[in-house]
Every structure is written in C-alpha cells, then in structure tokens.
Design a protein around this motif. Structure first.
Motif, mmCIF file in Angstrom:
data_model
loop_
_atom_site.group_PDB
_atom_site.id
_atom_site.type_symbol
_atom_site.label_atom_id
_atom_site.label_comp_id
_atom_site.label_asym_id
_atom_site.label_seq_id
_atom_site.Cartn_x
_atom_site.Cartn_y
_atom_site.Cartn_z
ATOM 1 N N ASP A 1 6.817 -2.163 -10.569
ATOM 2 C CA ASP A 1 7.464 -3.476 -10.471
ATOM 3 C C ASP A 1 7.483 -3.968 -9.022
ATOM 4 O O ASP A 1 7.302 -5.167 -8.762
ATOM 5 N N MET A 2 7.701 -3.053 -8.081
ATOM 6 C CA MET A 2 7.702 -3.441 -6.671
ATOM 7 C C MET A 2 6.318 -3.903 -6.233
ATOM 8 O O MET A 2 6.174 -4.868 -5.483
ATOM 9 N N ILE A 3 5.291 -3.227 -6.730
ATOM 10 C CA ILE A 3 3.919 -3.628 -6.402
ATOM 11 C C ILE A 3 3.638 -5.030 -6.924
ATOM 12 O O ILE A 3 3.063 -5.868 -6.219
ATOM 13 N N LEU A 4 4.041 -5.301 -8.157
ATOM 14 C CA LEU A 4 3.819 -6.632 -8.731
ATOM 15 C C LEU A 4 4.567 -7.699 -7.932
ATOM 16 O O LEU A 4 4.046 -8.801 -7.714
ATOM 17 N N ALA A 5 5.782 -7.371 -7.480
ATOM 18 C CA ALA A 5 6.560 -8.321 -6.679
ATOM 19 C C ALA A 5 5.886 -8.573 -5.335
ATOM 20 O O ALA A 5 5.797 -9.721 -4.877
ATOM 21 N N ASN B 1 0.827 -1.211 0.000
ATOM 22 C CA ASN B 1 0.000 0.000 0.000
ATOM 23 C C ASN B 1 0.864 1.265 0.000
ATOM 24 O O ASN B 1 0.485 2.274 -0.606
ATOM 25 N N LYS B 2 2.012 1.207 0.654
ATOM 26 C CA LYS B 2 2.924 2.362 0.642
ATOM 27 C C LYS B 2 3.427 2.632 -0.771
ATOM 28 O O LYS B 2 3.528 3.787 -1.202
ATOM 29 N N GLU B 3 3.734 1.551 -1.511
ATOM 30 C CA GLU B 3 4.195 1.732 -2.885
ATOM 31 C C GLU B 3 3.076 2.284 -3.768
ATOM 32 O O GLU B 3 3.319 3.107 -4.654
ATOM 33 N N LYS B 4 1.852 1.854 -3.515
ATOM 34 C CA LYS B 4 0.722 2.382 -4.285
ATOM 35 C C LYS B 4 0.536 3.873 -4.016
ATOM 36 O O LYS B 4 0.241 4.647 -4.937
ATOM 37 N N ASN B 5 0.725 4.268 -2.768
ATOM 38 C CA ASN B 5 0.617 5.694 -2.441
ATOM 39 C C ASN B 5 1.705 6.505 -3.142
ATOM 40 O O ASN B 5 1.478 7.660 -3.535
ATOM 41 N N LYS B 6 2.880 5.901 -3.308
ATOM 42 C CA LYS B 6 3.960 6.594 -4.012
ATOM 43 C C LYS B 6 3.595 6.815 -5.475
ATOM 44 O O LYS B 6 3.925 7.854 -6.062
ATOM 45 N N ILE B 7 2.912 5.830 -6.074
ATOM 46 C CA ILE B 7 2.486 5.994 -7.469
ATOM 47 C C ILE B 7 1.474 7.129 -7.585
ATOM 48 O O ILE B 7 1.513 7.935 -8.526
ATOM 49 N N HIS B 8 0.553 7.217 -6.614
ATOM 50 C CA HIS B 8 -0.395 8.334 -6.598
ATOM 51 C C HIS B 8 0.354 9.661 -6.579
ATOM 52 O O HIS B 8 -0.003 10.610 -7.295
ATOM 53 N N LYS B 9 1.383 9.735 -5.764
ATOM 54 C CA LYS B 9 2.163 10.970 -5.631
ATOM 55 C C LYS B 9 2.868 11.316 -6.941
ATOM 56 O O LYS B 9 2.875 12.480 -7.368
ATOM 57 N N SER C 1 10.650 11.478 -18.831
ATOM 58 C CA SER C 1 11.289 10.172 -18.701
ATOM 59 C C SER C 1 11.552 9.842 -17.235
ATOM 60 O O SER C 1 11.520 8.685 -16.826
ATOM 61 N N HIS C 2 11.814 10.871 -16.431
ATOM 62 C CA HIS C 2 12.017 10.671 -14.994
ATOM 63 C C HIS C 2 10.778 10.072 -14.354
ATOM 64 O O HIS C 2 10.868 9.120 -13.561
ATOM 65 N N HIS C 3 9.597 10.635 -14.698
ATOM 66 C CA HIS C 3 8.349 10.119 -14.125
ATOM 67 C C HIS C 3 8.100 8.680 -14.574
ATOM 68 O O HIS C 3 7.654 7.842 -13.774
ATOM 69 N N ARG C 4 8.396 8.404 -15.855
ATOM 70 C CA ARG C 4 8.189 7.037 -16.353
ATOM 71 C C ARG C 4 9.102 6.050 -15.621
ATOM 72 O O ARG C 4 8.686 4.938 -15.277
ATOM 73 N N PHE C 5 10.344 6.462 -15.398
ATOM 74 C CA PHE C 5 11.286 5.590 -14.683
ATOM 75 C C PHE C 5 10.796 5.316 -13.258
ATOM 76 O O PHE C 5 10.794 4.175 -12.798
ATOM 77 N N MET C 6 10.382 6.359 -12.551
ATOM 78 C CA MET C 6 9.905 6.194 -11.180
ATOM 79 C C MET C 6 8.639 5.340 -11.131
ATOM 80 O O MET C 6 8.497 4.465 -10.263
ATOM 81 N N LEU C 7 7.726 5.561 -12.063
ATOM 82 C CA LEU C 7 6.501 4.754 -12.115
ATOM 83 C C LEU C 7 6.826 3.275 -12.357
ATOM 84 O O LEU C 7 6.233 2.389 -11.729
ATOM 85 N N ASN D 1 5.187 2.920 -20.664
ATOM 86 C CA ASN D 1 5.780 2.569 -21.972
ATOM 87 C C ASN D 1 5.851 3.759 -22.921
ATOM 88 O O ASN D 1 6.385 3.628 -24.030
ATOM 89 N N GLY D 2 5.294 4.899 -22.508
ATOM 90 C CA GLY D 2 5.358 6.093 -23.360
ATOM 91 C C GLY D 2 4.454 6.017 -24.569
ATOM 92 O O GLY D 2 4.724 6.667 -25.583
ATOM 93 N N GLU D 3 3.376 5.267 -24.502
ATOM 94 C CA GLU D 3 2.459 5.133 -25.644
ATOM 95 C C GLU D 3 1.642 6.407 -25.820
ATOM 96 O O GLU D 3 1.393 7.161 -24.867
ATOM 97 N N ILE D 4 1.189 6.613 -27.047
ATOM 98 C CA ILE D 4 0.342 7.774 -27.350
ATOM 99 C C ILE D 4 -1.074 7.472 -26.859
ATOM 100 O O ILE D 4 -1.678 6.448 -27.213
#
Length: 391
Positions: A227-231, A144-152, A216-222, A182-185
C-alpha cells in the motif's frame, strides 16, 4: 583596503528572527556608522525590515544561506535591494566572542569591501522546478526502500519469486503479490491467468517458487508495504505531471538537452532545475564545472601536486550528470563514448565517468549559452581535433 559601498547591510538569519546590521558613511571613512536591529521573520516583521533598510538607502544586502530560512527574506527584499546569498563556509568569522549582532556586523563588513562571493540563486520558476525534482528524487528513493522491504519479507516467508521474475513489480509480479496478500490458492491455472509473456513458460517453476510458508503476519506486512508503494507511486506521478507543467516554459531548452547522448527528459528537468537556463549567472564554463563539483582538485605545494579529488559541489547535478555519462558511454558512435573509454583505459571507470560528466556539462553550457542544437561528431572527434590543433 578599498571600500565599495557607502551603505550596505548584513543579515544574520534564524528561524524566528533576523538580526540586521547596517554600515553607512563615505567610502573614504574607515569608521562607518553602524545601526543594528532585530526583526521577527513573520511577513509583517520582514516588511518592517525592508522599510528599515530602505531608510538607510542600502545599496546591497548580504545574508547567509541558513537552511531554508533565507528564502522568505529573499522573497520580500528581492524587488528593492541587490541581494547577495553567501555560503557560510566562505564567510566564517574570526574566532572570538560570537553573538548574532557580531555575525551580522561581520557580514556587513565583508560586504562593504566586496569580499562575499555570491551564491547562485535562480529565478522563482526555476526554484519551484528544483523543489519538484528534488522531492521526486526523495520519493523515488523512499519507494525503492519499500520495495526492498517486500523482497526481504518474501525471502523470510520462503517465497522465491525473484528467481524467475526479474522485476516483481511489473504487471505479472504485482498480480502474484496481490494473490499472496489475499491468501488465494496458487495453482498452475490461477498463476497462468495472472502472468504474461515469457513467464507463461515458467508456470511449473513459479508454482514451486510460490510454495513457501506464508503466515498471516507475512500477509499483513506485505499488504502494508505494498500500500505504501502504491501511495508513493501515485505521489510520484502527480509530481511528474507538475514538473511537466513547469517545463512548458522551457520546451526549447529541454529539446536541446534531450538531443545529448545519455540525457532524457527527466534528466533534462533536473539539469535545468539546478543550473537554470541563463548561463550568464556563471562567469565561465570552468566556474560552472567547479560549482557542480566536477573539476579535479587543484592542490600543489613545493612543486608537488597533491590530491586531485573532486569537491562536493552540487550533489543533485553531479549525480544526474554521472548517470548520463555512464549511459552515454553505452551509446553508439558518439564522442562521449570515445572520451569515456580513453579515460577508462588509463585511469579507471570512476574517473572516466566523472570526466565524461564534466565533458557533458561543458557541452550543456555551450548549447544553453549559444541557443544551438547538439551536433554529433562521432567517436573519432578527439583524433580529428588533435590533428587540427597540431596543424
């Protein structure tokens, strides 16, 4: 002062070693003989401790619940001795010169006059289940902490998905997150192919909400957080499968608890993990409620009743019972719902939740003690009970 054991031992437990003190002699002797020795906490060291204690014919061995360091000692000694696990807060020594030997001797002295209340130590299968349920809780909280980070991160990047999607970690939300990573349109057509149900009616709003300034920074952080959430979710799934395997030994008890309002299979697993299935471990239902930290405090002096705040108790059991109590307050035509609103009217929501959790625990104790199934008496149960008691 009456002496209860001719030979008893106290153990001062540490990570690397354990200091043992044996007191032995006739019950009439006020000056028993004393032997002390230090042992390593390796398996060979603990086996040597067992042989040493056996040479004195120890009737009972007491130790403090020091972290998890007591567990291997308990495992090695449990087949040969009566063991007492003590709460350190309840056997605190008189202030003075503190050494490991003095600590072990103090525990032995208290044990000889039977002044150490035993802590509840369940069988190993229940201990295993407790490890699993507590680990699952920790993993869920971390996830849940990782999910909150994605919200942020999304808010930082000007992405307003949460305005239109209640749970961005549902099927539709995850598809959109992966498209962002993935940077999709993001067009109406691509979004329409990746969202489901009522969200298809909000496609124009979603296009606008997803039109932020993602770098690209936001995409990298997301990507890292996702990946951590999936793990975490994979580990949680494995943990739950293991919990289900252990619960196969307690299907009858799980079925009984699952009948109670507000309690599902996951809550039942936590309850069994914390209190076990043998209610004879607790002298009474009041003792269990006090151990769980669901009893009001008893603090009275000069005829005045002071604070009635509940004690800390077992935090894992208390939390799951309070959650179950709140869920039961929303059930239909149950005595727990009536009990909740009766207390809430006079004393507020928080005390109503604790009182209902207390009532749930008392019911659980009765059902597990008698091996009976739950019977619902309806919302007017309290009124009927008061009428019967008055007559």
């Amino acid at each position: 002062m009456e002496y209860m054991y001719e030979s008893c031992a106290g153990l001062d437990v540490h990570q690397n070693n354990v200091v043992a003190c044996v007191l032995y002699g006739p019950l009439t002797s006020t000056r028993p003989k004393k032997e002390e020795k230090r042992f390593d906490t390796t398996t060979s060291g603990l086996n040597a401790l067992k042989e040493w204690l056996s040479s004195f014919d120890c009737q009972v061995v007491a130790m403090e619940s020091t972290g998890v360091y007591w567990k291997p000692i308990w495992h090695v000694l449990q087949a040969d001795f009566q063991l007492i696990l003590a709460n350190p807060r309840k056997i605190k020594a008189i202030p003075g010169h503190k050494t490991d030997k003095k600590d072990a001797e103090w525990i032995a002295k208290l044990m000889r006059i039977d002044l150490i209340p035993a802590s509840f130590v369940p069988e190993e299968t229940i201990q295993d289940l407790r490890d699993l349920t507590r680990s699952r809780k920790s993993l869920v909280e971390s996830c849940n902490k990782e999910k909150n980070k994605i919200h942020k991160i999304l808010q930082t990047a000007g992405i307003k998905m949460t305005t239109y999607i209640e749970d961005i970690f549902g099927a539709s939300g995850r598809n959109l997150l992966e498209m962002l990573i993935n940077g999709e349109i993001l067009t109406e057509e691509t979004i329409a192919a990746n969202v489901y149900t009522s969200l298809k009616k909000k496609i124009p709003q979603l296009v606008d909400a997803l039109n932020g300034f993602v770098r690209s920074h936001h995409r990298f952080m997301l990507e890292q957080e996702y990946d951590m959430i999936l793990a975490y979710e994979k580990t949680i799934k494995n943990m739950e499968e293991r919990i289900d395997q252990v619960l196969e030994n307690y299907q009858e008890e799980v079925a009984v608890l699952d009948e109670l309002p507000g309690i599902d299979r996951k809550a039942a697993a936590v309850i069994i993990a914390e209190i076990g299935t043998d209610m004879t471990q607790f002298p009474s239902v009041e003792h269990l409620a006090s151990w769980a930290g669901l009893c009001p405090g008893n603090n009275e002096s000069s005829g005045k009743r002071k604070s009635t705040h509940i004690t800390k108790g077992n935090a894992y059991l208390k939390k799951v019972l309070c959650q179950a109590a709140f869920a039961a307050s929303r059930s239909k035509n149950t005595k727990f719902k009536a009990h909740f609103y009766r207390i809430k009217q006079n004393r507020g929501t928080q005390k109503a939740v604790v009182a209902t959790a207390h009532s749930l625990l008392k019911t659980i104790y009765t059902l597990l003690s008698t091996k009976q199934h739950y019977q619902e008496f309806g919302e007017d149960y309290d009124k009927k009970k008061n009428v019967l008691e008055a007559s």
